[in-house]
Design a protein around this motif. Structure first.
Motif, PDB file in Angstrom:
ATOM      1  N   TRP A  25       0.874  -1.183   0.000  1.00 26.55           N
ATOM      2  CA  TRP A  25       0.000   0.000   0.000  1.00 26.55           C
ATOM      3  C   TRP A  25       0.907   1.228   0.000  1.00 26.55           C
ATOM      4  O   TRP A  25       1.976   1.224   0.630  1.00 26.55           O
ATOM      5  CB  TRP A  25      -0.873   0.050   1.249  1.00 26.55           C
ATOM      6  CG  TRP A  25      -1.752  -1.141   1.479  1.00 26.55           C
ATOM      7  CD1 TRP A  25      -1.356  -2.427   1.728  1.00 26.55           C
ATOM      8  CD2 TRP A  25      -3.181  -1.163   1.510  1.00 26.55           C
ATOM      9  NE1 TRP A  25      -2.449  -3.238   1.913  1.00 26.55           N
ATOM     10  CE2 TRP A  25      -3.592  -2.478   1.788  1.00 26.55           C
ATOM     11  CE3 TRP A  25      -4.164  -0.173   1.339  1.00 26.55           C
ATOM     12  CZ2 TRP A  25      -4.938  -2.848   1.887  1.00 26.55           C
ATOM     13  CZ3 TRP A  25      -5.502  -0.535   1.451  1.00 26.55           C
ATOM     14  CH2 TRP A  25      -5.879  -1.868   1.714  1.00 26.55           C
ATOM     15  N   ILE A  26       0.470   2.280  -0.710  1.00 25.39           N
ATOM     16  CA  ILE A  26       1.226   3.531  -0.725  1.00 25.39           C
ATOM     17  C   ILE A  26       0.302   4.619  -0.204  1.00 25.39           C
ATOM     18  O   ILE A  26      -0.741   4.895  -0.812  1.00 25.39           O
ATOM     19  CB  ILE A  26       1.725   3.866  -2.150  1.00 25.39           C
ATOM     20  CG1 ILE A  26       2.576   2.707  -2.696  1.00 25.39           C
ATOM     21  CG2 ILE A  26       2.513   5.176  -2.143  1.00 25.39           C
ATOM     22  CD1 ILE A  26       2.930   2.842  -4.168  1.00 25.39           C
ATOM     23  N   LEU A  74       4.547   3.550   3.386  1.00 28.06           N
ATOM     24  CA  LEU A  74       4.264   2.315   2.670  1.00 28.06           C
ATOM     25  C   LEU A  74       3.838   1.255   3.676  1.00 28.06           C
ATOM     26  O   LEU A  74       4.312   1.248   4.814  1.00 28.06           O
ATOM     27  CB  LEU A  74       5.515   1.836   1.919  1.00 28.06           C
ATOM     28  CG  LEU A  74       5.691   2.339   0.477  1.00 28.06           C
ATOM     29  CD1 LEU A  74       5.534   3.838   0.387  1.00 28.06           C
ATOM     30  CD2 LEU A  74       7.028   1.901  -0.092  1.00 28.06           C
ATOM     31  N   THR A  75       2.944   0.381   3.245  1.00 34.98           N
ATOM     32  CA  THR A  75       2.514  -0.721   4.097  1.00 34.98           C
ATOM     33  C   THR A  75       2.827  -2.016   3.367  1.00 34.98           C
ATOM     34  O   THR A  75       2.322  -2.235   2.255  1.00 34.98           O
ATOM     35  CB  THR A  75       0.995  -0.639   4.358  1.00 34.98           C
ATOM     36  OG1 THR A  75       0.682   0.660   4.846  1.00 34.98           O
ATOM     37  CG2 THR A  75       0.565  -1.702   5.364  1.00 34.98           C
ATOM     38  N   VAL A  76       3.679  -2.824   3.965  1.00 38.56           N
ATOM     39  CA  VAL A  76       3.911  -4.156   3.398  1.00 38.56           C
ATOM     40  C   VAL A  76       2.906  -5.102   4.039  1.00 38.56           C
ATOM     41  O   VAL A  76       2.507  -4.922   5.190  1.00 38.56           O
ATOM     42  CB  VAL A  76       5.368  -4.635   3.622  1.00 38.56           C
ATOM     43  CG1 VAL A  76       6.326  -3.818   2.768  1.00 38.56           C
ATOM     44  CG2 VAL A  76       5.767  -4.578   5.091  1.00 38.56           C
ATOM     45  N   CYS A 145      -3.714  -7.856  10.447  1.00 38.10           N
ATOM     46  CA  CYS A 145      -4.007  -8.470   9.143  1.00 38.10           C
ATOM     47  C   CYS A 145      -2.768  -8.470   8.234  1.00 38.10           C
ATOM     48  O   CYS A 145      -2.862  -8.299   7.027  1.00 38.10           O
ATOM     49  CB  CYS A 145      -5.182  -7.756   8.464  1.00 38.10           C
ATOM     50  SG  CYS A 145      -5.845  -8.650   7.052  1.00 38.10           S
ATOM     51  N   GLY A 146      -1.605  -8.621   8.853  1.00 40.60           N
ATOM     52  CA  GLY A 146      -0.375  -8.725   8.062  1.00 40.60           C
ATOM     53  C   GLY A 146       0.208  -7.409   7.619  1.00 40.60           C
ATOM     54  O   GLY A 146       1.192  -7.387   6.884  1.00 40.60           O
ATOM     55  N   HIS A 147      -0.380  -6.286   8.082  1.00 38.81           N
ATOM     56  CA  HIS A 147       0.071  -4.967   7.629  1.00 38.81           C
ATOM     57  C   HIS A 147       1.172  -4.426   8.548  1.00 38.81           C
ATOM     58  O   HIS A 147       1.033  -4.452   9.768  1.00 38.81           O
ATOM     59  CB  HIS A 147      -1.087  -3.963   7.657  1.00 38.81           C
ATOM     60  CG  HIS A 147      -2.186  -4.279   6.693  1.00 38.81           C
ATOM     61  ND1 HIS A 147      -2.734  -3.342   5.866  1.00 38.81           N
ATOM     62  CD2 HIS A 147      -2.840  -5.439   6.428  1.00 38.81           C
ATOM     63  CE1 HIS A 147      -3.687  -3.901   5.123  1.00 38.81           C
ATOM     64  NE2 HIS A 147      -3.772  -5.172   5.454  1.00 38.81           N
ATOM     65  N   PHE A 148       2.230  -3.881   7.942  1.00 39.51           N
ATOM     66  CA  PHE A 148       3.277  -3.202   8.718  1.00 39.51           C
ATOM     67  C   PHE A 148       3.677  -1.946   7.951  1.00 39.51           C
ATOM     68  O   PHE A 148       4.035  -2.003   6.779  1.00 39.51           O
ATOM     69  CB  PHE A 148       4.492  -4.124   8.904  1.00 39.51           C
ATOM     70  CG  PHE A 148       5.556  -3.560   9.799  1.00 39.51           C
ATOM     71  CD1 PHE A 148       5.365  -3.469  11.166  1.00 39.51           C
ATOM     72  CD2 PHE A 148       6.758  -3.105   9.263  1.00 39.51           C
ATOM     73  CE1 PHE A 148       6.345  -2.932  11.997  1.00 39.51           C
ATOM     74  CE2 PHE A 148       7.757  -2.576  10.093  1.00 39.51           C
ATOM     75  CZ  PHE A 148       7.543  -2.497  11.464  1.00 39.51           C
ATOM     76  N   ASP A 149       3.588  -0.801   8.643  1.00 42.65           N
ATOM     77  CA  ASP A 149       3.867   0.495   8.004  1.00 42.65           C
ATOM     78  C   ASP A 149       5.335   0.877   8.123  1.00 42.65           C
ATOM     79  O   ASP A 149       5.927   0.722   9.191  1.00 42.65           O
ATOM     80  CB  ASP A 149       3.070   1.606   8.703  1.00 42.65           C
ATOM     81  CG  ASP A 149       1.588   1.561   8.386  1.00 42.65           C
ATOM     82  OD1 ASP A 149       1.187   0.773   7.508  1.00 42.65           O
ATOM     83  OD2 ASP A 149       0.838   2.328   9.031  1.00 42.65           O
TER      84      ASP A 149
END
Ligand SMILES: *[C@@H]1O[C@H](CO)[C@@H](O)[C@H](O)[C@H]1NC(C)=O
Length: 265
Positions: A25-26, A74-76, A145-149
């Motif tokens: 995500w950007i 960014l979110t990986v 939910c697996g998101h890391f900023d």
């Protein structure tokens, strides 16, 4: 019969617990898998001297490169199975506890760059955010939910970069070679920025199989944890809270994956 059944079920459990960083995500906009070098399997790399440690095993270049600005968030996003982004399944299951590291490397061309030949600097890390009880970055990942900023440093030079997101799972790390490394590289073009050239390390190279954060028994009260690799560029090393870590999601849960994420040329 009984031991056979146990063996099979433990194999299934461990295979199902493997995971892959697979979306990006950007600034809160879902770019799906359009600029990830998607690994061929969700299995870990375990040899810290292997070239596979950079961008996983034979991950093909992505057809897309994501254009971002210095300073963007960014979110990986990690999940157990490449085809699933469901928040009902843990991002990385099977008690695969451990840290998260995110690195960048400036490269001539993000589509063709070879990760093991690149010069990497870390932009963020999370190890053991709380010692009450011991609570791992991967548990925070699962809560989200697996998101890391991560923030693209504002001062870095414009140009092409690889971004490398990694989880190190330490559930069987008390013997040498037991730690499991799960990483993906994303292809980025960074606009804006400045002229900073952070100090770099090689991958493989920066990790040793006997580093205190890699060869470790996590089944004991730890209180502190030595995150492997260099300290992040321009960020303080994270502290370990002595209060319980909140298990509620901190990502914007209103931002659900889109059926048709923004594609990057
Ligand atoms: C990067 O490499 C790809 C594949 O060879 C090529 O198509 C593209 O033009 C290159 N980009 C730049 C900016 O040189």
């Amino acid at each position: 019969m009984f031991p056979y059944v146990v063996l099979i079920s433990s194999l299934v459990a461990s295979a199902a617990a493997h995971a892959t960083f697979q979306e990006l995500w950007i600034n809160g906009v879902d770019h799906g898998g359009s600029c990830v070098r998607l690994p061929l399997s969700n299995s870990p790399v375990t040899d810290v001297t292997s070239d596979d440690l950079a961008c996983n095993v034979n991950a093909s270049p992505s057809p897309g490169t994501c254009t971002v600005n210095a300073g963007d968030t960014l979110t990986v996003e990690m999940h157990q199975q490449p085809a699933s982004r469901s928040c009902a399944t843990q991002a990385i299951g099977g008690d695969h506890y451990g840290p998260i590291n995110v690195y960048m490397a400036k490269v001539a061309n993000a589509s063709t760059a070879v990760g093991s030949a690149a010069a990497w600097f870390k932009i963020d890390e999370m190890g053991l955010p709380s010692s009450n009880p011991d609570y791992w970055a991967t548990e925070v990942l699962n809560d989200n939910c697996g998101h890391f900023d991560v923030k693209i440093p504002t001062e870095i030079e414009p140009g092409d970069y690889l971004l490398r997101a990694e989880v190190i799972a330490l559930h069987v790390a008390s013997t040498v070679g037991g730690a499991q490394f799960y990483m993906s590289c994303y292809q980025l073009h960074v606009d804006g920025g400045g002229s900073a050239t952070p100090a770099t390390v090689s991958i493989p190279g920066t990790y040793n199989a006997e580093d205190p954060g890699i060869l470790i028994n996590i089944y004991t009260q730890l209180n502190t944890y030595d995150i492997p690799g260099p300290t992040p560029y321009n960020l303080p090393s994270p502290t370990v809270a002595t209060t319980a870590w909140p298990t509620t999601a901190t990502w914007n849960t209103a931002s659900q994956p889109t059926a048709d994420p923004t594609n990057d040329p």
